[in-house]
Design a protein around this motif. Structure first.
Motif, PDB file in Angstrom:
ATOM      1  N   GLY A 228     101.379  45.169 -65.475  1.00 21.40           N
ATOM      2  CA  GLY A 228     102.332  44.951 -64.391  1.00 21.40           C
ATOM      3  C   GLY A 228     103.580  44.249 -64.863  1.00 21.40           C
ATOM      4  N   THR A 229     104.323  43.706 -63.915  1.00 19.51           N
ATOM      5  CA  THR A 229     105.603  43.046 -64.182  1.00 19.51           C
ATOM      6  C   THR A 229     105.434  41.542 -64.164  1.00 19.51           C
ATOM      7  OG1 THR A 229     106.810  44.872 -63.145  1.00 19.51           O
ATOM      8  CG2 THR A 229     107.993  42.795 -63.411  1.00 19.51           C
TER       9      THR A 229
ATOM     10  N   THR B 281     101.369  43.965 -59.917  1.00 16.29           N
ATOM     11  CA  THR B 281     100.851  45.265 -60.348  1.00 16.29           C
ATOM     12  C   THR B 281     101.574  46.394 -59.611  1.00 16.29           C
ATOM     13  OG1 THR B 281      99.111  45.357 -58.670  1.00 16.29           O
ATOM     14  CG2 THR B 281      98.599  44.206 -60.729  1.00 16.29           C
ATOM     15  N   ASP B 282     101.447  47.597 -60.139  1.00 19.58           N
ATOM     16  CA  ASP B 282     102.122  48.754 -59.541  1.00 19.58           C
ATOM     17  C   ASP B 282     101.590  49.073 -58.149  1.00 19.58           C
ATOM     18  OD1 ASP B 282     103.667  49.011 -61.803  1.00 19.58           O
ATOM     19  OD2 ASP B 282     102.391  50.557 -62.722  1.00 19.58           O
ATOM     20  N   ASP B 283     100.359  48.683 -57.858  1.00 19.85           N
ATOM     21  CA  ASP B 283      99.791  48.968 -56.535  1.00 19.85           C
ATOM     22  C   ASP B 283      99.987  47.814 -55.552  1.00 19.85           C
ATOM     23  OD1 ASP B 283      98.053  47.150 -57.604  1.00 19.85           O
ATOM     24  OD2 ASP B 283      96.243  48.368 -57.383  1.00 19.85           O
TER      25      ASP B 283
END
Length: 333
Positions: free
Chosen positions: A198-199, A262-264
């Motif tokens: 993730g970021t 996270t992307d989700d």
């Protein structure tokens, strides 16, 4: 009266001093490397310290100090100590001990007291406090048993490993080469965590004001990456409020909170730095973190009970005397 303690060439300390100057707030500086020039003549009386300390403004009454910014470096590695005789070492030790005792019980706003900062001395302990404040944390294993690591890796896939204590370590992936060295951990427990893709986001909470920075990097540990970009980011109100609650939960008027988005849409908290080197974030994003610190020191904001919930208490901070998440809204930068 506000007192700044530390080394004035440190970027974060220098920014706080500059912000206090710009706002016109009266402040004194206790230069850590000039301990020989700043004797402390004070004693503990009951729950208070009475006496004076010599600063760059001259002697000041300890009781007149209402705000303290404390960013000490390890005094044992100061050049004046490393190259000095034993008498100098002892004077430096005594000076730092007296100053630390004063800071710990001084009234007003202190960023930050050693008692509150101590949670960072044990990452596993701090992780439990982070979870109590409502954040997700990566699945974690602390062990010196290689077989347990193999089992943990089989369940969770990619792992990272790092120091258990507050001593800085480079976060690295447990690849096959590192796996071959696992027998070495028998002599020293290591912390392993599931790798959360993730970021990276660093959130600074300064006297209730929230500053968030997205970190775009080509490395796992962006502090040591070849390419890293810091971008100011406006977090959702709910996340900003959760960060202020976490800082309060740890008793930290100033905190550097490391998150992974996270992307989700999930948010994981990796750790909380009680002595954040915010200078690089401010210099590269323009976020006025030092201004918020200076304002908080002047107003006495951010002062909370130094008590920290014990590991076994309820995950809801309110019963422990800490503010509930609905008690107040965070201030965005």
């Amino acid at each position: 009266m506000i007192v700044v303690c530390g080394i004035t060439s440190d970027p974060s300390t220098a920014l706080v001093i500059a912000a206090l100057d710009q706002l016109g707030h009266t402040h004194a500086v206790l230069h850590q490397r000039r301990f020989e020039e700043a004797p402390i003549d004070a004693q503990i009386v009951g729950a208070h310290i009475e006496g004076r300390v010599l600063t760059d403004l001259g002697p000041i009454d300890c009781a007149s100090v209402t705000g303290i910014y404390s960013r000490f470096m390890d005094w044992t590695v100061l050049p004046e100590v490393c190259d000095g005789p034993e008498e100098t070492v002892e004077r430096c030790r005594t000076w730092h001990h007296a100053l630390s005792n004063w800071i710990e019980i001084a009234p007003g706003c202190v960023m930050n007291r050693a008692g509150a900062s101590a949670s960072n001395q044990s990452k596993p302990y701090q992780t439990q406090l982070i979870r109590q404040a409502g954040f997700q944390v990566p699945e974690t294993l602390v062990t010196n048993d290689p077989e347990l690591v193999h089992d943990f890796r089989a369940r969770h896939g990619l792992l990272v490993y790092k120091s258990i204590s507050s001593v800085r370590s480079i976060v690295q992936v447990l690849n096959d080469d590192a796996d071959a060295r696992l027998p070495l951990i028998r002599g020293c427990p290591v912390q392993f965590q599931r790798l959360i893709p993730g970021t990276n986001v660093r959130v600074h909470v300064a006297a209730g004001t929230v500053f968030a920075t997205r970190v775009v990097t080509n490395g796992l540990d962006y502090r040591y990456a070849d390419r890293t970009e810091f971008l100011p980011w406006q977090p959702p109100d709910e996340l900003a409020e959760q960060c202020t609650v976490l800082a309060d939960h740890l008793g930290l008027p100033l905190a550097g909170i490391d998150l992974i988005l996270t992307d989700d849409g999930q948010v994981f908290c990796l750790e909380v730095n009680p002595n954040p080197a915010f200078g690089c974030y401010e210099n590269r994003t323009g976020q006025p973190i030092s201004n918020a610190i200076a304002v908080g020191l002047e107003r006495g904001e951010g002062q909370r009970s130094a008590a920290v919930c014990q590991v076994g208490c309820s995950s809801n901070p309110a019963p422990c005397g800490l503010p509930s998440s609905a008690a107040r809204r965070p201030r965005h930068a």
